[in-house]
Design a protein around this motif. Structure first.
Motif, mmCIF file in Angstrom:
data_model
loop_
_atom_site.group_PDB
_atom_site.id
_atom_site.type_symbol
_atom_site.label_atom_id
_atom_site.label_comp_id
_atom_site.label_asym_id
_atom_site.label_seq_id
_atom_site.Cartn_x
_atom_site.Cartn_y
_atom_site.Cartn_z
ATOM 1 N N GLY A 274 0.794 -1.223 0.000
ATOM 2 C CA GLY A 274 0.000 0.000 0.000
ATOM 3 C C GLY A 274 0.822 1.267 0.000
ATOM 4 O O GLY A 274 0.263 2.367 0.021
ATOM 5 N N VAL A 275 2.142 1.158 -0.030
ATOM 6 C CA VAL A 275 3.024 2.322 -0.052
ATOM 7 C C VAL A 275 3.178 2.801 -1.494
ATOM 8 O O VAL A 275 3.451 2.012 -2.403
ATOM 9 N N GLY A 276 2.976 4.108 -1.697
ATOM 10 C CA GLY A 276 3.173 4.703 -3.007
ATOM 11 C C GLY A 276 4.534 5.382 -3.075
ATOM 12 O O GLY A 276 4.957 6.051 -2.133
ATOM 13 N N LEU A 277 5.236 5.210 -4.192
ATOM 14 C CA LEU A 277 6.565 5.773 -4.369
ATOM 15 C C LEU A 277 6.626 6.456 -5.725
ATOM 16 O O LEU A 277 6.204 5.886 -6.741
ATOM 17 N N GLU A 278 7.147 7.686 -5.763
ATOM 18 C CA GLU A 278 7.227 8.465 -7.005
ATOM 19 C C GLU A 278 8.617 9.067 -7.145
ATOM 20 O O GLU A 278 9.166 9.643 -6.205
ATOM 21 N N LEU A 279 9.198 8.924 -8.336
ATOM 22 C CA LEU A 279 10.499 9.504 -8.644
ATOM 23 C C LEU A 279 10.358 10.347 -9.902
ATOM 24 O O LEU A 279 9.914 9.857 -10.941
ATOM 25 N N ALA A 280 10.727 11.625 -9.820
ATOM 26 C CA ALA A 280 10.644 12.532 -10.960
ATOM 27 C C ALA A 280 11.999 13.194 -11.150
ATOM 28 O O ALA A 280 12.668 13.555 -10.164
ATOM 29 N N THR A 281 12.400 13.358 -12.408
ATOM 30 C CA THR A 281 13.682 13.974 -12.687
ATOM 31 C C THR A 281 13.612 14.792 -13.970
ATOM 32 O O THR A 281 12.808 14.498 -14.867
ATOM 33 N N LEU A 282 14.438 15.824 -14.047
ATOM 34 C CA LEU A 282 14.590 16.658 -15.240
ATOM 35 C C LEU A 282 16.075 16.820 -15.509
ATOM 36 O O LEU A 282 16.842 17.169 -14.599
ATOM 37 N N LEU A 283 16.471 16.565 -16.754
ATOM 38 C CA LEU A 283 17.875 16.639 -17.132
ATOM 39 C C LEU A 283 18.032 17.539 -18.348
ATOM 40 O O LEU A 283 17.354 17.363 -19.360
ATOM 41 N N SER A 284 18.899 18.533 -18.229
ATOM 42 C CA SER A 284 19.337 19.360 -19.348
ATOM 43 C C SER A 284 20.698 19.922 -18.972
ATOM 44 O O SER A 284 21.125 19.807 -17.815
ATOM 45 N N LEU A 285 21.383 20.530 -19.925
ATOM 46 C CA LEU A 285 22.706 21.054 -19.612
ATOM 47 C C LEU A 285 22.643 22.192 -18.594
ATOM 48 O O LEU A 285 23.384 22.179 -17.601
ATOM 49 N N PRO A 286 21.742 23.186 -18.746
ATOM 50 C CA PRO A 286 21.742 24.296 -17.784
ATOM 51 C C PRO A 286 20.959 24.032 -16.507
ATOM 52 O O PRO A 286 21.204 24.685 -15.492
ATOM 53 N N GLN A 287 20.002 23.092 -16.507
ATOM 54 C CA GLN A 287 19.150 22.912 -15.340
ATOM 55 C C GLN A 287 18.919 21.430 -15.068
ATOM 56 O O GLN A 287 18.761 20.628 -16.002
ATOM 57 N N ASN B 214 18.654 22.500 -9.341
ATOM 58 C CA ASN B 214 19.740 23.390 -9.740
ATOM 59 C C ASN B 214 19.245 24.128 -10.976
ATOM 60 O O ASN B 214 19.166 23.550 -12.065
ATOM 61 N N GLY B 215 18.843 25.393 -10.811
ATOM 62 C CA GLY B 215 18.100 26.049 -11.875
ATOM 63 C C GLY B 215 18.622 27.413 -12.266
ATOM 64 O O GLY B 215 19.498 28.000 -11.612
ATOM 65 N N ARG B 216 18.019 27.900 -13.354
ATOM 66 C CA ARG B 216 18.247 29.251 -13.845
ATOM 67 C C ARG B 216 16.894 29.891 -14.119
ATOM 68 O O ARG B 216 16.002 29.227 -14.644
ATOM 69 N N GLU B 217 16.776 31.161 -13.783
ATOM 70 C CA GLU B 217 15.557 31.893 -14.079
ATOM 71 C C GLU B 217 15.908 33.094 -14.945
ATOM 72 O O GLU B 217 16.940 33.749 -14.755
ATOM 73 N N GLU C 12 9.037 22.700 -11.128
ATOM 74 C CA GLU C 12 9.111 24.147 -10.862
ATOM 75 C C GLU C 12 10.368 24.782 -11.450
ATOM 76 O O GLU C 12 10.826 25.820 -10.994
ATOM 77 N N LEU C 13 10.910 24.155 -12.487
ATOM 78 C CA LEU C 13 12.038 24.714 -13.221
ATOM 79 C C LEU C 13 11.534 25.279 -14.543
ATOM 80 O O LEU C 13 10.888 24.562 -15.322
ATOM 81 N N ASN C 14 11.829 26.559 -14.807
ATOM 82 C CA ASN C 14 11.412 27.210 -16.048
ATOM 83 C C ASN C 14 12.448 26.910 -17.124
ATOM 84 O O ASN C 14 13.613 27.308 -17.016
ATOM 85 N N LEU C 15 12.043 26.229 -18.186
ATOM 86 C CA LEU C 15 12.989 25.722 -19.169
ATOM 87 C C LEU C 15 13.323 26.711 -20.268
ATOM 88 O O LEU C 15 14.393 26.622 -20.869
ATOM 89 N N ASP C 16 12.425 27.645 -20.557
ATOM 90 C CA ASP C 16 12.558 28.458 -21.766
ATOM 91 C C ASP C 16 12.466 29.940 -21.436
ATOM 92 O O ASP C 16 11.639 30.356 -20.622
ATOM 93 N N ARG C 17 13.307 30.738 -22.076
ATOM 94 C CA ARG C 17 13.323 32.179 -21.846
ATOM 95 C C ARG C 17 12.306 32.919 -22.693
ATOM 96 O O ARG C 17 12.020 34.083 -22.448
ATOM 97 N N ARG C 18 11.743 32.287 -23.683
ATOM 98 C CA ARG C 18 10.883 32.977 -24.645
ATOM 99 C C ARG C 18 9.479 33.220 -24.090
ATOM 100 O O ARG C 18 8.978 32.460 -23.267
ATOM 101 N N ALA C 19 8.862 34.255 -24.613
ATOM 102 C CA ALA C 19 7.433 34.471 -24.368
ATOM 103 C C ALA C 19 6.644 33.672 -25.397
ATOM 104 O O ALA C 19 7.124 33.412 -26.507
#
Length: 588
Positions: free
Chosen positions: A251-264, A291-294, A480-487
């Motif tokens: 009954g235990v729930g386990l979640e793993l999430a990851t984001l990989l890119s060169l800058p973030q 580890n992010g950039r805004e 909660e990492l913003n990937l793109d600088r464009r509008a």
């Protein structure tokens, strides 16, 4: 011959009179079965009763006695029936339980929200008044992987407790078990216990795969490595979220999430379990690192640097964006409880450290027709966010992956204050509603949606509302990492072009889905969808003073969004490829 029939007719007339006086309560006594026998089908019992009555009449005709003897026998039978009626009300529970079992098994397979099923107790033939049983035990069947004790924890009934065949908690059991995501189907029924008036509550389940791919995203984004970098960087990114909803059947729930890119980069691990310690309350916890950039500014930023590369005496330099490099790490602990069949309350305490690695000393940009300073909405050095999060969720979708009917509503509030150890004082509230309608043609579904959010106070930039989360035409944030600088494309030519991460947000949309192919195997179906919507994004000050340089309708920060694509529904998750995904490749 006529004399022989007179006693029979007299006996029948007297029995009819007695039947009217005793009422419908006699019916269960006439059809009652021995309490040591297994539960029988009500239709079979009715046929047996009919045969018994026919044989009784034949014997009466063959062995008819004088009228006085027949009347005496009839009076004796009436007295016996009256005594049976005077006995405890539980004498007829066995027969009522048999009827309830038949009704439960015939209607337990109805879809959630249909209003039917054994849980509702509304099948035809059920007694008009409540039928009281006593629960002997809960029996779980069909589970090969999930521990029976885990399943029983979702049943809010205890041995020895009075049970009504129409008890709404029976419906809640089915809803709660289906909402775990562990089972393909759940059926709840009542069977006769070891003796009157005991009954057994049977929970029949069919297990499903609990390992799912919650999110799979890949594409390219445009960004900057630093504020003094004159050239934008086009980088691929890859995001993945995996979840095991029932780890080793515990009954235990386990979640793993990851984001990989060169800058973030980012990673989050979350675990939880419902019904801790035999209570109705669950327990959840999480850990994360970002580890992010805004990116700040509207493509024409003037930044003040510590030192200009060409001339140290020049404090300023033009840039595409002002870039803030930061790290966030922390976690959360929380609990939740079901308040009803489809309503859940969640409470969570979130704590994190925010480390500011690099940012310009100051920066300005053009907003409308004015040059204004940029507020980075983060404290220098090391700061902390401590927030209490409250959430209410109402979920009555027919399935969580690709719903075809039902409703999903949520309301969340985040409260952060120095009183609980935070460096920031703010309140953020969000609410959303989505409703699915099955159109007259079974393969067509329409979904309506609305969302609104507001943040008040000293809100850090990563808790504000992003245009990337409202428009489908640029990559959405992940972890909660913003990937793109464009509008996003400003399709209506309004002041929304000035917005990136603001205090107020809203969106409405409508989506049409067509099931092209359906199957019962591992790949369940293929859906083509089309979506169109409108969104707004602004600060509280913009409600009072419009952005200078815009006139008429263009002063309203409103724009359109749309997307078309396909979704593939499988036993391990829903995979989506949309126009918005391909658009990122085409633009760059």
């Amino acid at each position: 011959m006529a004399r022989d029939t007179i006693p029979v007719l007299s006996a029948a007339l007297l029995a009819l009179v007695m039947g009217v006086s005793t009422g419908a309560a006699q019916a269960p006594v006439e059809g009652a079965v021995d309490e040591t026998e297994p539960v029988a089908d009500p239709a079979a019992e009715s046929e047996t009763d009919a045969e018994s009555e026919t044989e009784a009449e034949s014997e009466t005709e063959a062995e008819a006695e004088p009228e006085a003897e027949a009347e005496a026998e009839t009076e004796s039978e009436a007295e016996a029936e009256a005594e049976a009626e005077a006995e405890s009300e539980t004498e007829s529970v066995a027969e009522s339980a048999a009827e309830t079992v038949a009704e439960s098994e015939s209607s337990a397979e109805t879809e959630p929200g249909s209003g039917g099923g054994p849980e509702a107790g509304d099948a035809g033939g059920a007694p008009a008044g409540p039928s009281r049983f006593v629960l002997e035990r809960v029996e779980v069947r069909g589970n090969g992987r999930t521990d029976s004790g885990i399943i029983r924890a979702y049943v809010p009934l205890r041995d020895g407790e009075a049970l009504d065949a129409r008890d709404p908690r029976l419906e809640a059991v089915r809803w709660r078990l289906l909402s775990t995501g562990w089972f393909e189907s759940v059926r709840v029924s009542i069977e006769r216990g070891s003796e009157r008036p005991l009954v057994v509550l049977v929970v029949q389940v069919q297990e499903r795969t609990t390992f799912v791919v919650q999110n799979l995203a890949f594409g390219v984004s445009e960004g900057l490595l630093a504020s003094d970098d004159p050239n934008t960087q086009v980088e691929p990114y890859f995001g993945l979220s995996l979840a095991e909803g029932n780890l080793f059947g515990t009954g235990v729930g386990l979640e793993l999430a990851t984001l990989l890119s060169l800058p973030q980069q980012g990673v989050r691990l979350r675990a939880g379990r419902a019904g801790v310690g035999g209570s109705d309350w669950g327990l959840t916890g999480s850990l994360f690192f970002n580890n992010g950039r805004e990116f700040f500014g509207n493509d024409d930023v003037v930044v003040a640097l510590d030192e200009c590369p060409d001339d140290p005496s020049m404090p300023c330099e033009m840039s595409r964006n002002a870039v803030v490099v930061y790290r966030r790490y922390g976690g959360s602990i929380g609990t939740g409880v079901d308040l009803g069949t489809t309503l859940r309350l969640g409470i969570e305490w979130h704590f994190e450290a925010v480390e500011l690695v690099d940012r310009p000393e100051a920066a300005s940009h053009r907003r409308g027709s004015e040059i204004v300073p940029i507020d980075f909405h983060v404290h220098d050095g090391l700061s902390f966010v401590s927030a209490l999060m409250l959430g209410l969720e109402h979920d009555e979708r027919d399935q969580p992956g690709l719903p075809t009917s039902g409703r999903h509503v949520f309301l969340n509030a985040d409260l952060s204050a120095r009183l609980i150890g935070s460096s920031y004082d703010f309140v953020r509230v969000q609410g959303g509603w989505r409703e699915w309608f099955r159109l007259p043609e079974a393969k067509h579904t329409l979904r309506l949606g609305a969302y609104a959010g507001a943040a008040v106070g000293d809100t850090p930039f990563f808790y504000r509302f992003y245009v990337a989360d409202l428009s489908d035409l640029i990559p959405s944030r992940m972890l909660e990492l913003n990937l793109d600088r464009r509008a996003p494309p400003n399709l209506l030519g309004t002041s929304v072009a000035e917005m990136r991460a603001q205090e107020l947000a809203g969106r409405i949309d409508v989506e049409y889905s067509l099931w092209v192919w359906e199957n019962e195997g591992d790949v369940r179906g293929l859906v083509i969808y089309g979506l169109v919507g409108a969104y707004t994004l602004l600060d509280g000050e913009d409600l009072r003073v419009a952005i200078p340089g815009y006139e008429g309708f263009s002063r309203a920060p409103i724009d359109l969004t749309f997307d078309v694509g396909v979704r593939l529904d499988t036993v391990v998750g829903v995979f989506e490829v949309g126009f918005s995904t391909l658009l990122g490749f085409v633009q760059l």
